[in-house]
Design a protein around this motif. Structure first.
Motif, short mmCIF file in Angstrom:
data_model
loop_
_atom_site.label_atom_id
_atom_site.label_comp_id
_atom_site.label_asym_id
_atom_site.label_seq_id
_atom_site.Cartn_x
_atom_site.Cartn_y
_atom_site.Cartn_z
N UNK A 169 10.36 -4.58 -11.31
CA UNK A 169 10.51 -4.93 -12.72
C UNK A 169 11.65 -4.12 -13.30
N UNK A 170 12.24 -4.67 -14.31
CA UNK A 170 13.24 -3.91 -15.03
C UNK A 170 14.58 -3.88 -14.33
N UNK B 215 2.82 -0.63 -12.78
CA UNK B 215 2.50 -0.67 -11.35
C UNK B 215 3.66 -1.34 -10.64
N UNK B 216 4.48 -0.55 -9.98
CA UNK B 216 5.70 -1.09 -9.37
C UNK B 216 5.93 -0.51 -7.98
N UNK C 211 0.83 -1.21 0.00
CA UNK C 211 0.00 0.00 0.00
C UNK C 211 0.86 1.25 0.00
N UNK C 212 1.97 1.16 0.70
CA UNK C 212 2.84 2.34 0.79
C UNK C 212 3.63 2.54 -0.51
N UNK C 213 4.22 1.46 -1.01
CA UNK C 213 5.21 1.62 -2.07
C UNK C 213 4.69 1.46 -3.49
N UNK C 214 3.58 0.77 -3.67
CA UNK C 214 3.12 0.55 -5.04
C UNK C 214 2.62 1.84 -5.67
#
Lengths: 371, 94
Positions: free
Chosen positions: B24-25, A202-203, A185-188
């Protein structure tokens, strides 16, 4: 900012605004004209064959754009069909739920939720994330629910007592998995990345924490390997080995043979689904620590195998209905009855279904399963 | 035995750090890059800022001719000078 501390660095000026700067021949030619002294920079083609190599991700991205949507669609259809049938049968049974049924319900709901995120990931692999950051935060569920529920089942089959423990531990799995998703929830975030053709994806965005991230990353990887895979595998093997041993001491019979086969299938499915992904991650960790030669080929191979093996992990969601629910005669009987009501004729299945008898009444008879 | 198993399970759940959503990446440069490149060989220069796929700043130079690409070391004297000049030039043009 994070990489060059010098205040005079020309790179810091654009930080956080753009993801890249591009200069083309027009800009460069004027630079060249007024700077003939740069002639002494002695780059000539060939003499730097081994320095400054570039490894783009185009091949990985092209592979993912085809492979991920294709495979995920198949998994989605099969998975929703299987888990949907399980939920429908459970809904019909409403009153007579055994402990095992409750467990199967938890598993089917967890799997359905995970499967519902697949279209989003397929779309991302095909053409980028177009659903915004809020959806990204919601879709970023890890598949640990599925894995841990499988272990709850193994432990329950082994310990055989106290049905309430199963209920509690299933609920605990949910609560803990919710807690575990807090970092997501914090980092995405849905962000564009110049290294991936300016595609929005979405990372996890850890940019602010890069200074300490190297060690933190290794630590979390090691924890993931031991705690997320090796220990669960050990628990699973120990529990089911004990069950098999118990079965072996008991009476002979066809039912027992089938019970043994089902347990072996459960264990095999777990390992076939999760071992390749974890092996890939381990190799990736070694690669990060420079224990493996870093070539563009290795990088691409690792990324491609990560895509393939994580799809195998998702496949476990499709196997669960078959492994846990439809092996039981009670489930198949209800399923057939339900389908008949719906007007379907399944002659073959009825015959084979009613002849076989329960598996879990053998191996886990005290779970009071109706199987 | 049973309670031990459940304590173990609780521990397992607590520390599942990395799930299926992995970074990713990767970075595009295989190493720190070349120190300098003859300007007349340069076709295009791309400065890639740190992003979710790579924590480094990377400078990718496309060479004239077959479009071969090279990484330029961002902390090299050449790169620092080059980008400073380019930015000044762009700003004055705008």
């Amino acid at each position: 900012m994070f990489f060059l501390q010098d205040d005079w660095s020309p790179f810091t000026k654009n930080m956080g605004v753009d993801t890249k700067m591009t200069f083309t021949t027009g800009d460069i030619s004027s630079f060249f004209d007024e700077n003939t002294t740069y002639e002494d920079y002695n780059y000539t083609e060939g003499d730097t064959c081994c320095v400054g190599g570039v490894c783009t991700q185009h091949s990985t991205m092209r592979f993912e754009a085809v492979f991920v949507p294709a495979l995920y669609s198949v998994l989605l259809v099969l998975g929703l069909l299987g888990n949907g049938l399980v939920l429908a049968v459970l809904a019909q049974l409403r009153r007579g739920w055994s402990v095992t049924d409750t467990f199967i319900l938890h598993l089917a709901v967890a799997d359905t939720l995970l499967l519902l995120t697949l279209p989003f990931w397929a779309k991302q692999a095909a053409s980028g994330w177009s659903f915004g950051t809020p959806v990204c935060k919601m879709a970023g569920r890890s598949s640990s629910l599925d894995r841990y529920l499988s272990i709850v089942h193994a432990v329950q089959m082994y310990s055989r007592k106290k049905p309430w423990l199963v209920q509690t531990s299933c609920l605990c799995v949910w609560v803990f998995c919710l807690l575990l998703s807090i970092p997501d929830w914090v980092f995405l975030q849905a962000v564009a990345d110049a290294r991936r053709d300016d595609r929005v994806e979405c990372v996890h965005v850890y940019t602010l924490y890069y200074d300490s991230s190297k060690d933190w990353r290794l630590g979390s990887r090691l924890l993931y390997h031991t705690v997320g895979f090796l220990l669960p595998s050990a628990v699973m093997v120990v529990c089911y080995s004990c069950i098999l041993f118990r079965l072996h001491r008991g009476s002979q019979g066809q039912q027992k043979q089938k019970a043994i086969r089902v347990i072996l299938a459960l264990v095999a499915a777990f390992f076939v689904s999760w071992t390749p992904y974890n092996v890939t991650l381990m190799v990736d960790t070694l690669h990060d620590r420079e224990a493996i030669e870093d070539t563009c080929g290795t990088r691409t191979a690792l990324d491609v195998s990560r895509a393939v093996t994580s799809a195998l992990g998702y496949m476990h969601c499709c196997l669960n209905p078959v492994l846990y629910a439809f092996v039981g005669v009670k489930f198949r009987r209800h399923l057939v009855r339900m389908l008949k009501v719906l007007g379907c004729k399944l002659k073959g299945q009825v015959r084979s279904g009613s002849r076989r008898s329960s598996v879990w009444s053998q191996s886990g008879n005290t779970s009071t399963s109706g199987f | 035995m049973r309670s031990a198993a459940f304590i173990l399970l609780a521990c397992l759940l607590f520390i599942d750090v990395e799930g299926m959503v992995l970074p990713r990446g990767r970075c595009q440069c295989m190493d720190t890059g070349v120190e300098s490149i003859k300007p007349k060989l340069i076709e295009k220069v791309e400065v890639l800022y740190p992003s979710s796929s790579c924590k480094n700043l990377e400078i990718i130079v496309t060479l004239k001719g077959e479009g071969e690409q090279r990484c330029l070391n961002p902390s090299s004297h050449f790169a620092q000078n080059f980008v400073k000049k380019m930015q000044k030039q762009k700003r004055s043009r705008e």
